[in-house]
Design an enzyme around this catalytic site. Structure first.
Site, PDB file in Angstrom:
ATOM      1  N   SER A  63       0.825  -1.219   0.000  1.00 11.02           N
ATOM      2  CA  SER A  63       0.000   0.000   0.000  1.00 11.02           C
ATOM      3  C   SER A  63       0.852   1.259   0.000  1.00 11.02           C
ATOM      4  O   SER A  63       2.008   1.244   0.413  1.00 11.02           O
ATOM      5  CB  SER A  63      -0.899   0.038   1.234  1.00 11.02           C
ATOM      6  OG  SER A  63      -1.686  -1.113   1.311  1.00 11.02           O
TER       7      SER A  63
HETATM    8  N1  SAH Z   1       0.405  -5.473   4.197  1.00 12.19           N
HETATM    9  C1  SAH Z   1       1.122  -5.772   2.995  1.00 12.19           C
HETATM   10  C2  SAH Z   1       0.307  -5.485   1.746  1.00 12.19           C
HETATM   11  C3  SAH Z   1      -0.445  -6.648   1.422  1.00 12.19           C
HETATM   12  S1  SAH Z   1      -1.355  -6.738  -0.087  1.00 12.19           S
HETATM   13  C4  SAH Z   1       2.431  -5.027   2.911  1.00 12.19           C
HETATM   14  O1  SAH Z   1       2.721  -4.208   3.783  1.00 12.19           O
HETATM   15  O2  SAH Z   1       3.189  -5.294   1.974  1.00 12.19           O
HETATM   16  C5  SAH Z   1      -2.615  -7.806   0.542  1.00 12.19           C
HETATM   17  C6  SAH Z   1      -2.158  -9.175   0.933  1.00 12.19           C
HETATM   18  O3  SAH Z   1      -3.271  -9.858   1.487  1.00 12.19           O
HETATM   19  C7  SAH Z   1      -1.667 -10.015  -0.229  1.00 12.19           C
HETATM   20  O4  SAH Z   1      -0.369 -10.460   0.033  1.00 12.19           O
HETATM   21  C8  SAH Z   1      -2.664 -11.163  -0.281  1.00 12.19           C
HETATM   22  O5  SAH Z   1      -2.099 -12.389  -0.673  1.00 12.19           O
HETATM   23  C9  SAH Z   1      -3.146 -11.217   1.153  1.00 12.19           C
HETATM   24  N2  SAH Z   1      -4.429 -11.877   1.389  1.00 12.19           N
HETATM   25  C10 SAH Z   1      -5.557 -11.821   0.639  1.00 12.19           C
HETATM   26  N3  SAH Z   1      -6.534 -12.558   1.208  1.00 12.19           N
HETATM   27  C11 SAH Z   1      -6.008 -13.087   2.354  1.00 12.19           C
HETATM   28  C12 SAH Z   1      -6.520 -13.950   3.378  1.00 12.19           C
HETATM   29  N4  SAH Z   1      -7.753 -14.417   3.382  1.00 12.19           N
HETATM   30  N5  SAH Z   1      -5.688 -14.282   4.405  1.00 12.19           N
HETATM   31  C13 SAH Z   1      -4.412 -13.832   4.434  1.00 12.19           C
HETATM   32  N6  SAH Z   1      -3.883 -13.034   3.498  1.00 12.19           N
HETATM   33  C14 SAH Z   1      -4.666 -12.655   2.463  1.00 12.19           C
END
Ligand code: SAH
Length: 218
Positions: A63
């Site tokens: 993000s």
């Molecule tokens: N917080 C992260 C950004 C993540 S993008 C950072 O700082 O880089 C969103 C993430 O959520 C992705 O990696 C995706 O694979 C994960 N995601 C999506 N659905 C999910 C679920 N049900 N449980 C765990 N992770 C999930």
């Protein structure tokens, strides 16, 4: 003139401060964590642009710093907090939370991302984050309750299991809405009651799981 990453990071923090981030702990964490080491090498030059999200592979994104700061501030994390993050991704948000909180539990559904994030955090000597591969829409019940829960993927609605895993007085920060457009929603738990408010608009990758979007089938 100094134009290194440290300089760029300070500029980013100034931009965050003037855009309304007032929590000093959040600003200090953002000033300390080297975001350029959480993005692929070819995007490092954009790592400190406060309003740019960056591809981290597997179709996922880290993000914008502005959004990370706003979510962390809304989560109102303190030095004693136990925090759950759903969506480890690159591990950047986990590192920010870990710089402020006592302990961070972070869950990710894509094993490759979880593995890379863990490697990164280990390399920085971050020892108060525990990463697990699982469906975070169900929370991480064994470690509950949490003082704060931060969801970094967009949900169709507030996942009920996460609200249940909030401590009394705890806050859940989650983007809620259709796939292309969400609002950052804060759910605060007081006893058996919850209070909901909306922070700002946002656009996240989908939260996929039992209490999220269904996985795409072809
Ligand atoms: N917080 C992260 C950004 C993540 S993008 C950072 O700082 O880089 C969103 C993430 O959520 C992705 O990696 C995706 O694979 C994960 N995601 C999506 N659905 C999910 C679920 N049900 N449980 C765990 N992770 C999930």
């Amino acid at each position: 003139m100094p134009r290194g990453f440290e300089y760029q990071r300070q500029r980013m923090v100034e931009a965050l401060r003037s855009s309304g981030i007032t929590d000093t702990a959040v600003l200090e964490a953002m000033a300390a964590v080297p975001r350029h080491l959480f993005v692929p090498a070819q995007w490092r030059h954009q790592a400190y642009a406060e309003d740019i999200s960056i591809n981290i592979g597997q179709g996922q994104t880290i993000s914008q710093p502005r959004v990370v700061a706003a979510m962390t501030q809304a989560a109102a994390v303190g030095p004693e907090s136990r925090v759950l993050e759903v969506g480890t991704g690159s591990g950047y948000q986990a590192a920010i939370l870990a710089a402020i909180a006592r302990f961070v539990f972070s869950v990710e559904r894509i094993p490759e991302l979880a593995r890379e994030a863990k490697k990164r955090l280990d390399a920085f000597g971050v020892s108060n984050v525990s990463i697990k591969v699982m469906d975070g829409t169900l929370g991480w019940r064994a470690q509950a309750p949490y003082d704060a829960i931060v969801v970094t993927a967009g949900a169709p609605e507030v996942p009920a299991p996460l609200v249940e895993q909030l401590a009394d007085g705890g806050r859940l920060v989650v983007p809620v809405g259709p796939l292309d457009h969400q609002v950052l929603t804060i759910v605060e738990r007081r006893g058996r009651r919850t209070r909901r408010r909306v922070l700002q608009e946002a656009c996240f990758v989908p939260l996929i799981g039992r209490s999220g979007w269904k996985e795409e089938r072809r």
